[in-house]
Design a protein around this motif. Structure first.
Motif, PDB file in Angstrom:
ATOM      1  N   GLY A 305       0.791  -1.226   0.000  1.00  0.00           N
ATOM      2  CA  GLY A 305       0.000   0.000   0.000  1.00  0.00           C
ATOM      3  C   GLY A 305       0.826   1.280   0.000  1.00  0.00           C
ATOM      4  N   SER A 306       2.049   1.224   0.546  1.00  0.00           N
ATOM      5  CA  SER A 306       2.853   2.440   0.616  1.00  0.00           C
ATOM      6  C   SER A 306       3.415   2.828  -0.757  1.00  0.00           C
ATOM      7  N   ASP A 307       3.201   1.987  -1.777  1.00  0.00           N
ATOM      8  CA  ASP A 307       3.655   2.334  -3.129  1.00  0.00           C
ATOM      9  C   ASP A 307       2.619   3.149  -3.901  1.00  0.00           C
ATOM     10  N   TYR A 308       1.524   3.495  -3.227  1.00  0.00           N
ATOM     11  CA  TYR A 308       0.431   4.161  -3.938  1.00  0.00           C
ATOM     12  C   TYR A 308       0.885   5.447  -4.635  1.00  0.00           C
ATOM     13  N   ALA A 309       1.616   6.287  -3.914  1.00  0.00           N
ATOM     14  CA  ALA A 309       2.051   7.560  -4.491  1.00  0.00           C
ATOM     15  C   ALA A 309       2.965   7.321  -5.695  1.00  0.00           C
ATOM     16  N   PHE A 337      -6.010   1.125  -1.697  1.00  0.00           N
ATOM     17  CA  PHE A 337      -6.039   2.234  -2.641  1.00  0.00           C
ATOM     18  C   PHE A 337      -5.368   1.864  -3.943  1.00  0.00           C
ATOM     19  N   GLY A 338      -6.024   2.209  -5.038  1.00  0.00           N
ATOM     20  CA  GLY A 338      -5.445   1.931  -6.352  1.00  0.00           C
ATOM     21  C   GLY A 338      -6.089   2.801  -7.397  1.00  0.00           C
ATOM     22  N   PHE A 339      -6.029   2.369  -8.638  1.00  0.00           N
ATOM     23  CA  PHE A 339      -6.595   3.137  -9.743  1.00  0.00           C
ATOM     24  C   PHE A 339      -7.429   2.246 -10.639  1.00  0.00           C
ATOM     25  N   ARG A 340      -8.526   2.812 -11.126  1.00  0.00           N
ATOM     26  CA  ARG A 340      -9.288   2.142 -12.174  1.00  0.00           C
ATOM     27  C   ARG A 340      -8.724   2.663 -13.482  1.00  0.00           C
ATOM     28  N   CYS A 341      -8.194   1.775 -14.311  1.00  0.00           N
ATOM     29  CA  CYS A 341      -7.543   2.206 -15.541  1.00  0.00           C
ATOM     30  C   CYS A 341      -8.339   1.743 -16.753  1.00  0.00           C
ATOM     31  N   LEU A 362       7.359  -1.485  -9.765  1.00  0.00           N
ATOM     32  CA  LEU A 362       6.191  -1.631  -8.896  1.00  0.00           C
ATOM     33  C   LEU A 362       5.647  -3.059  -8.927  1.00  0.00           C
ATOM     34  N   ASP A 363       5.292  -3.570  -7.738  1.00  0.00           N
ATOM     35  CA  ASP A 363       4.603  -4.857  -7.660  1.00  0.00           C
ATOM     36  C   ASP A 363       3.118  -4.583  -7.622  1.00  0.00           C
ATOM     37  N   LEU A 364       2.408  -5.093  -8.617  1.00  0.00           N
ATOM     38  CA  LEU A 364       1.008  -4.709  -8.753  1.00  0.00           C
ATOM     39  C   LEU A 364       0.085  -5.906  -8.806  1.00  0.00           C
TER      40      LEU A 364
END
Ligand code: GTP
Length: 596
Positions: A305-309, A337-341, A362-364
């Motif tokens: 989660g801390s990779d969000y930014a 938290f993430g993004f809808r792409c 990034l690990d996604l």
């Protein structure tokens, strides 16, 4: 260069039929790249393109070619060959007067050969049919010359035979381009109009815009205007690529080149837009500008989660070079938290997620791809749903889903298996045509939602890799769709919600509940896993409670062993997500979403 000595062309081909290799040979034979500097697929600049051997962004390159009497400037525009990028292909084609239709002499016509040919014909391009890879032992030029000639309505003798690998036949091809492809036409006195057919973000130079001049001229240090937005920019540099950028004192009718304005975002320099000058600007834009629309949506979440930014920054950066990428913040109970792409298609999705992990480290985790549903509610309101968890449950009057017309080319032996597959994906047969004794084209009308989910993999495995697929949007159609939710101890796990056809809802529910039962560790209490449509449960599994005495074993015994056990649990806790009272390891979500 006067327009009469310019020839603008592109190479259109099915994926892997050798377009980039042929382009390499042309660069070498015309002398614009020395043998010493030559490296395979010179024009494919992105690492990922080179590794996968596919072309994503098109590029233009200018090459001199000498006929008996004159020197010509040939502008070759490299186009992407994949279905997701049809819009870019069509813009590149619009910048040309002719096209080389390149077909692998050991494979024959494939789905994208046809799709690209139709686009070229729509753009009134002169077509030069060419068989490639004639050096291959498996090449059958006799057979495929006939196939190609009958497709475009010519004589088999007129089909050129080349090898991009050895260079055989390539000089003849260059001569034929000069002889047959018409010179560009345009009005040199009219206000400047140039069509943008590509826009690339370069770390050092900002956005590099590739244009084809249609009317008038553009000169250095001019102020230019984008006709779709009326935005004005200073022209910092104008030139041609050969293939390295060479600044020139302007571009005239029919020429192909690049512009640099110092803008930092490709959205300010959009493919398909018309460039004119700020003073005495043209009144009418060139035809053909549309915004490419994303067709496939997926949630993209950082595993940590801390990779969000960082993820946001990475998406912002990618957007600079890819105007078709869309994203907005989204939160998920299960994934945080993430993004809808939004993506143009599945390959586009794969490319973006791969670039995020490769270029940005990034690990996604990405959720199952979804399409755009048009939901009409019981109050008559229309809701656009790109995320199943936003489905207006209980208020749905009807749902329409996007449809596509697919064309599948395959050897006739597999027709039965592929028809079965298409029917299982709710396809309606539109037609079937034999291209030769063995090769058949099947056309189906299918819901896009059935294709985005592993259809291509199934198609390949059912045909041992011999089928090729192309599709184009074909409107929307109402269907009996429902949303299936997955619940852990009564709490919805949003990342697993899916919109599926009613007939398939049960199978989806069973699959997801089974998967989760295997993936979620036992807890101190019993955990029911259910699949539901609205309030109705359609599938259920249970994770039995953990026996209380697991830790008890350690008491009174080895104290260091006990501490180790507790520390281990603490480690594990970090990666746990709480869904209601249930602790779920992140890995379980990832494994369940990534399939088997
Ligand atoms: P996309 O950019 O993905 O559309 O592919 P492409 O059409 O540009 O194909 P590419 O040039 O990458 O070639 C595909 C494969 O075919 C590569 O492995 C090439 O080495 C091989 N190839 C291309 N041309 C020839 C040829 O004339 N002869 C032989 N034997 N192999 C070739």
């Amino acid at each position: 260069t006067p327009a009469t000595q310019i020839r603008n062309f592109c190479i259109i081909a099915h994926i892997d039929h050798g377009k980039s290799t042929l382009a390499d040979r042309m660069l070498q034979i015309t002398g614009v790249v020395s043998d010493r500097d030559m490296r395979a697929q010179y024009l494919d600049r992105m690492d990922i393109e080179r590794e996968r051997g596919i072309t994503i962004k098109s590029q233009a390159v200018r090459m001199p070619w000498q006929s008996e009497t004159e020197t010509f400037a040939l502008n070759m525009i490299d186009t992407p060959g994949h279905v997701d990028f049809t819009y870019e292909v069509s813009r590149s084609l619009a910048a040309c007067e002719g096209a080389i239709l390149l077909v692998d002499a050991a494979q024959g016509i494939e789905a994208q050969t046809l799709a690209n040919l139709y686009l070229a014909l729509e753009n009134d391009l002169h077509i030069i049919p060419v068989l490639n890879k004639i050096d291959l032992p498996a090449a059958d030029p006799e057979k495929f010359s006939k196939e190609l000639a009958s497709l475009i309505g010519g004589k088999p003798e007129d089909v050129l035979r080349v090898s991009g690998k050895t260079g055989e036949g390539v000089e003849d091809l260059l001569d034929r381009i000069v002889e047959q492809i018409p010179a560009p036409k345009g009005d040199p006195e009219a206000p400047a109009r140039a069509m943008i057919f590509d826009s690339v973000y370069d770390t050092y130079r900002g956005v590099v815009t590739y244009v084809r001049m249609v009317d008038g001229t553009l000169s250095p240090r001019e102020r230019i205007q984008m006709m779709s937005t009326r935005a004005v920019h200073d022209l910092l540099e104008i030139g041609v690529s050969s293939p390295e950028p060479i600044p020139t004192d302007g571009l005239g009718v029919g020429e192909v080149g690049y512009l640099i304005t110092g803008v930092k975002d490709v959205r300010q320099s959009k493919v398909g837009d018309t460039v004119t000058t700020a003073r005495g600007s043209a009144s009418e834009a060139l035809a053909g500008y549309t915004d490419p629309k994303p067709m496939v949506f997926s949630g993209v979440y950082p595993i940590d989660g801390s990779d969000y930014a960082e993820l946001r920054e990475a998406l912002d950066k990618l957007k600079l070079s890819d105007a078709s990428l869309q994203y907005e913040p989204e939160t998920s109970v299960a994934l945080g938290f993430g993004f809808r792409c939004g993506f143009l298609g599945l390959l586009h999705l794969e490319i973006i997620t791969e670039r995020l992990s490769r270029e940005f480290g990034l690990d996604l985790i990405t959720t199952a791809p979804s399409v755009i549903y048009e939901v009409t509610t019981d109050t008559g309101e229309m809701v656009i749903v790109t995320n199943p968890s936003e489905y207006p449950d209980g208020r749905v009057a009807s749902v329409a889903e996007p449809m596509v017309k697919t064309a599948i080319l395959l050897p006739k032996d597999y027709v039965g298996a592929v028809m079965e597959l298409c029917q299982s994906r709710r396809g309606a047969l539109l037609g079937m045509e034999y291209f030769s004794e063995e090769r058949v084209e099947l056309r189906y009308l299918m819901p896009l939602g059935e294709i985005v989910f592993d259809f291509f993999d199934h198609l390949k495995s059912k045909t041992q890799g011999y089928a090729s697929l192309d599709y184009e949007p074909a409107g929307v159609q109402t269907a009996d769709l429902v949303k299936v939710d997955v619940l852990l101890q009564g709490d919805k796990v949003d990342a697993f919600s899916a919109i599926v056809h009613r007939d398939k809802a049960y199978a989806y529910g069973v699959l997801m509940t089974e998967r989760l039962r295997k993936l979620i560790p036992r807890q101190g209490f019993e955990v029911p896993i259910q699949a539901a449509i609205g309030a109705r449960i359609i599938a259920r599994e249970t994770i039995r409670a953990l026996r209380k005495d697991v830790l008890a074993k350690c008491y009174g015994g080895d104290i260091s062993r006990k501490r180790k056990l507790l520390e281990k649990q603490k480690e594990g806790k970090k990666r746990m997500k709480m869904v209601g009272r249930v602790e779920v390891p992140q890995e379980a979500f990832i494994a369940a979403l990534s399939g088997d």
